[in-house]
Design a protein around this motif. Structure first.
Motif, short mmCIF file in Angstrom:
data_model
loop_
_atom_site.label_atom_id
_atom_site.label_comp_id
_atom_site.label_asym_id
_atom_site.label_seq_id
_atom_site.Cartn_x
_atom_site.Cartn_y
_atom_site.Cartn_z
N GLU A 1 0.83 -1.20 0.00
CA GLU A 1 0.00 0.00 0.00
C GLU A 1 0.87 1.26 0.00
OE1 GLU A 1 -3.50 0.65 0.00
OE2 GLU A 1 -3.27 -1.32 -0.93
N PRO A 2 0.40 2.34 -0.64
CA PRO A 2 1.18 3.58 -0.63
C PRO A 2 1.29 4.14 0.78
CG PRO A 2 -1.01 3.93 -1.56
CD PRO A 2 -0.83 2.45 -1.41
N SER A 3 2.37 4.87 1.03
CA SER A 3 2.58 5.43 2.37
C SER A 3 1.63 6.58 2.68
CB SER A 3 4.04 5.89 2.51
OG SER A 3 4.38 6.82 1.50
N ASP A 4 1.23 7.32 1.63
CA ASP A 4 0.26 8.41 1.81
C ASP A 4 -1.05 8.06 1.10
OD1 ASP A 4 2.06 10.08 3.22
OD2 ASP A 4 3.03 10.60 1.31
N PRO A 5 -2.15 8.62 1.58
CA PRO A 5 -3.45 8.31 0.95
C PRO A 5 -3.46 8.74 -0.53
CG PRO A 5 -3.77 9.36 3.07
CD PRO A 5 -2.30 9.47 2.77
N PRO A 6 -3.85 7.86 -1.43
CA PRO A 6 -3.90 8.21 -2.86
C PRO A 6 -5.20 8.93 -3.22
CG PRO A 6 -4.53 5.93 -2.58
CD PRO A 6 -4.18 6.44 -1.20
N ALA A 7 -5.17 9.59 -4.37
CA ALA A 7 -6.41 10.10 -4.94
C ALA A 7 -7.14 8.93 -5.61
CB ALA A 7 -6.10 11.19 -5.96
N VAL A 8 -8.46 8.87 -5.44
CA VAL A 8 -9.22 7.69 -5.88
C VAL A 8 -10.38 8.12 -6.78
CG1 VAL A 8 -10.57 5.70 -5.14
CG2 VAL A 8 -8.64 6.47 -3.75
N LEU A 9 -10.57 7.36 -7.86
CA LEU A 9 -11.71 7.57 -8.75
C LEU A 9 -12.28 6.20 -9.13
CD1 LEU A 9 -13.43 9.52 -10.56
CD2 LEU A 9 -11.79 8.99 -12.39
N ILE A 10 -13.56 6.03 -8.92
CA ILE A 10 -14.25 4.82 -9.35
C ILE A 10 -14.96 5.14 -10.66
CG2 ILE A 10 -16.05 3.13 -8.80
CD1 ILE A 10 -15.41 3.61 -5.84
N PHE A 11 -14.77 4.29 -11.67
CA PHE A 11 -15.31 4.60 -13.00
C PHE A 11 -15.85 3.34 -13.66
CE2 PHE A 11 -10.95 3.34 -13.54
CZ PHE A 11 -10.92 2.61 -14.72
N ASP A 12 -16.62 3.55 -14.70
CA ASP A 12 -17.22 2.44 -15.43
C ASP A 12 -17.26 2.80 -16.92
OD1 ASP A 12 -18.48 0.04 -16.02
OD2 ASP A 12 -19.88 0.20 -14.31
N THR A 13 -17.85 1.94 -17.70
CA THR A 13 -17.96 2.17 -19.15
C THR A 13 -18.57 3.55 -19.43
OG1 THR A 13 -18.31 -0.19 -19.46
CG2 THR A 13 -18.88 1.25 -21.30
#
Length: 308
Positions: free
Chosen positions: A178-190
């Motif tokens: 896991e990354p040491s710092d919180p990542p930017a996150v995006l949930i996506f679909d078709t």
């Protein structure tokens, strides 16, 4: 199998030069095309030893050409063999050396194993030097597992420890840290690929990535995102974070990657698919994959200002 894949164990510079000179000189005498891809210090050693004959050998710095182990087969080995189709190619490739970052070591071992599948029917001999004085014993043991033939002190023999490539690849199919710092996150679909690209551009520009490097990042992310919504099950997740001098992008979907050679072999010219992961390998400084029956995670690192 037509291709011959050998590990050459050496203990010092003299041992190294004896082994590689015999291999190179034999190839030149036979009129075979010869490629040497080793780290820069070893490359200089070979260039000095060859003298004028160095002009007859293609010399590559493996620290650059193979910075991402996943690009060595398509961009170095397969490309050279294909360029000289119909002739027997001789290649020296040293993807594992003392001091190489430990995080890419599993990918290097998987690369060595996959050579035996990717180039099995090609007319080539590939010699891979291993520094037994500088490498950990585990690296030498892995060389025994990934090479059907071993060379030591001028003697060639079959490897008693040679292991099926698929088994070696599976043994390094491990969860990614896991990354040491919180990542930017995006949930996506078709249908949400434009949002994926906008998301990545915003983060990359804030990190200082510009021009061709930013274009490369967008191509790599777009290919992974497209694969995820095409072959995965349900929505996919994109995570992006800074890591040292670069950006890390990770795409996770609900499918399983079953083709161990995905991203390693250029598809046929008439093929409409099969280029996505290979493009990611060619553009990135490192690519890590972890796949299960219920998910696949592909993570790549790209330096902000060029080669990492």
């Amino acid at each position: 199998m037509i291709m011959r894949h050998e590990a050459m164990f050496y203990a010092d510079d003299e041992d190294y030069l004896v082994g590689v000179r015999e291999f190179i000189d034999g190839g030149l005498a036979a009129g075979d095309p010869v490629l040497v891809a080793v780290p820069a210090p070893r490359l200089q050693l070979i260039r000095r030893a060859l003298g004028a004959a160095a002009s007859r050998v293609r010399l590559l710095d493996m620290a650059r050409a193979g910075r991402n182990p996943g690009r060595i087969i398509p961009a170095v080995l397969h490309a050279f063999v294909s360029e000289h189709a119909g002739r027997w190619a001789r290649i020296i490739g040293e993807p594992i050396w003392p001091g190489r970052p430990a995080d890419v070591y599993p990918r290097c071992v998987q690369h060595e194993a996959l050579i035996n599948l990717a180039l099995a029917d090609r007319r080539a001999t590939i010699l891979c030097p291993y520094d037994i004085a500088g490498l950990e014993p585990a690296a030498v043991a892995d060389a025994v597992r990934t090479h059907p033939f071993l060379v030591e002190s001028g003697t060639r023999r079959a490897s008693d420890g040679y292991t099926a490539p698929e088994s070696v690849v599976a043994s390094f199919n491990r969860p990614l840290p896991e990354p040491s710092d919180p990542p930017a996150v995006l949930i996506f679909d078709t249908g949400e690929l434009p949002a994926v690209r906008r998301f990545v551009v915003t983060i990359a520009e804030l990190a200082g990535m510009r021009d061709e490097r930013l274009d490369d990042l967008l191509v790599a992310v777009n290919e992974l995102a497209t694969n995820a919504v095409t072959h995965g099950l349900g929505p996919a997740t994109l995570r992006v974070w800074r890591d040292g001098d670069g950006l890390v992008c990770e795409v996770r979907d609900g499918g399983q990657m079953t083709d161990v050679l995905a991203g390693r072999i250029p598809p046929a010219h008439h093929s409409e698919g099969g280029r996505g992961l290979m493009l990611v390998n060619l553009l990135s400084d490192a690519v890590h994959i972890h796949t299960l029956r219920t998910s696949t995670t592909v993570r790549f690192h790209m330096a902000v200002n060029g080669v990492g």
